[in-house]
Write an enzyme that holds these catalytic residues in place. Structure first.
Site, short mmCIF file in Angstrom:
data_model
loop_
_atom_site.label_atom_id
_atom_site.label_comp_id
_atom_site.label_asym_id
_atom_site.label_seq_id
_atom_site.Cartn_x
_atom_site.Cartn_y
_atom_site.Cartn_z
CB CYS A 3 -0.93 0.00 1.21
SG CYS A 3 -1.85 1.54 1.39
CB CYS A 6 0.92 1.42 4.38
SG CYS A 6 -0.69 0.92 5.02
CG ASP A 29 -2.87 14.66 -4.48
OD1 ASP A 29 -3.81 13.96 -4.05
OD2 ASP A 29 -2.33 14.46 -5.60
CG HIS A 45 -4.41 -0.55 4.90
ND1 HIS A 45 -3.95 0.13 3.79
CD2 HIS A 45 -5.48 -1.26 4.48
CE1 HIS A 45 -4.70 -0.18 2.75
NE2 HIS A 45 -5.64 -1.02 3.13
CG ASN A 85 -12.75 10.53 -4.51
OD1 ASN A 85 -13.76 11.22 -4.51
ND2 ASN A 85 -11.59 10.95 -4.98
CG HIS A 96 -4.15 3.98 3.47
ND1 HIS A 96 -3.12 3.27 4.11
CD2 HIS A 96 -4.53 4.94 4.35
CE1 HIS A 96 -2.91 3.79 5.31
NE2 HIS A 96 -3.76 4.82 5.48
CG HIS A 98 -7.11 9.12 0.36
ND1 HIS A 98 -7.21 7.81 -0.04
CD2 HIS A 98 -7.44 9.87 -0.73
CE1 HIS A 98 -7.58 7.77 -1.31
NE2 HIS A 98 -7.75 9.00 -1.75
CG HIS A 100 -8.83 14.15 -1.92
ND1 HIS A 100 -7.84 14.13 -2.88
CD2 HIS A 100 -9.39 12.92 -1.96
CE1 HIS A 100 -7.81 12.95 -3.47
NE2 HIS A 100 -8.74 12.19 -2.94
P1 5GP Z 1 -8.19 9.04 -4.85
O1 5GP Z 1 -8.34 9.12 -6.34
O2 5GP Z 1 -7.89 7.62 -4.41
O3 5GP Z 1 -9.30 9.68 -4.07
O4 5GP Z 1 -6.92 9.93 -4.51
C1 5GP Z 1 -5.62 9.46 -4.50
C2 5GP Z 1 -4.73 10.69 -4.53
O5 5GP Z 1 -3.42 10.27 -4.19
C3 5GP Z 1 -4.64 11.35 -5.91
O6 5GP Z 1 -5.05 12.71 -5.79
C4 5GP Z 1 -3.17 11.22 -6.28
O7 5GP Z 1 -2.66 12.35 -6.94
C5 5GP Z 1 -2.50 11.03 -4.92
N1 5GP Z 1 -1.28 10.23 -4.96
C6 5GP Z 1 -1.12 9.00 -5.56
N2 5GP Z 1 0.13 8.56 -5.38
C7 5GP Z 1 0.77 9.51 -4.64
C8 5GP Z 1 2.11 9.61 -4.13
O8 5GP Z 1 2.96 8.74 -4.31
N3 5GP Z 1 2.41 10.73 -3.41
C9 5GP Z 1 1.50 11.72 -3.18
N4 5GP Z 1 1.91 12.79 -2.46
N5 5GP Z 1 0.22 11.65 -3.64
C10 5GP Z 1 -0.12 10.56 -4.36
ZN ZN Z 2 -2.37 1.41 3.54
#
Ligand code: 5GP
Ligand code: ZN
Length: 112
Positions: A3, A6, A29, A45, A85, A96, A98, A100
């Site tokens: 993950c 994680c 992000d 997690h 989301n 995982h 999160h 925003h």
């Molecule tokens: P989701 O689409 O799952 O709601 O959001 C995942 C978010 O994680 C996205 O906005 C994406 O840009 C961000 N993200 C994915 N991988 C990484 C990473 O390795 N580092 C950082 N800082 N953000 C990430």
């Molecule tokens: Zn995780």
């Protein structure tokens, strides 16, 4: 389990940290969708909001209580948006939990 969040929370993958305490980690992000775009996660997690139950109620309270601290630390003095989301229809790409935090400008009124 493999993950990425994680690994970020453990510092194994570098990130720009916005806030950290015993249970919560927040980082900028990598692909910001607003002038300020921070992700707030529990260090343990949990897959998504959909996996929350009574056993995680204290932890999720800690995550939510961190959000205004993160916003303040990120300089969001004029409001912001909090989004999580969930699953396929919610377009959750990282499994995982999160939140925003988006801000730094007047955001569009509609999301869907
Ligand atoms: P989701 O689409 O799952 O709601 O959001 C995942 C978010 O994680 C996205 O906005 C994406 O840009 C961000 N993200 C994915 N991988 C990484 C990473 O390795 N580092 C950082 N800082 N953000 C990430
Ligand atoms: Zn995780």
């Amino acid at each position: 389990m493999d993950c990425i969040f994680c690994a970020i929370a453990k510092g194994e993958i570098p990130s720009k940290i916005a806030y950290e305490d015993e249970h919560v980690f927040a980082f900028y992000d990598i692909a910001p969708q607003a002038p300020v775009h921070v992700l707030v996660i529990p260090k343990v997690h949990i897959s998504s909001v959909d996996a929350l139950d009574e056993s995680t109620s204290e932890l999720i309270a800690r995550v939510m209580l961190a959000i205004p601290k993160v916003a303040k630390a990120a300089g969001l003095t004029n409001g912001y948006r909090v989004i999580s989301n969930v699953g396929e229809d919610g377009c959750q790409s990282v499994k995982h939990l999160h939140f925003h935090i988006l801000g730094g400008k007047k955001l569009p009124e509609t999301m869907a």
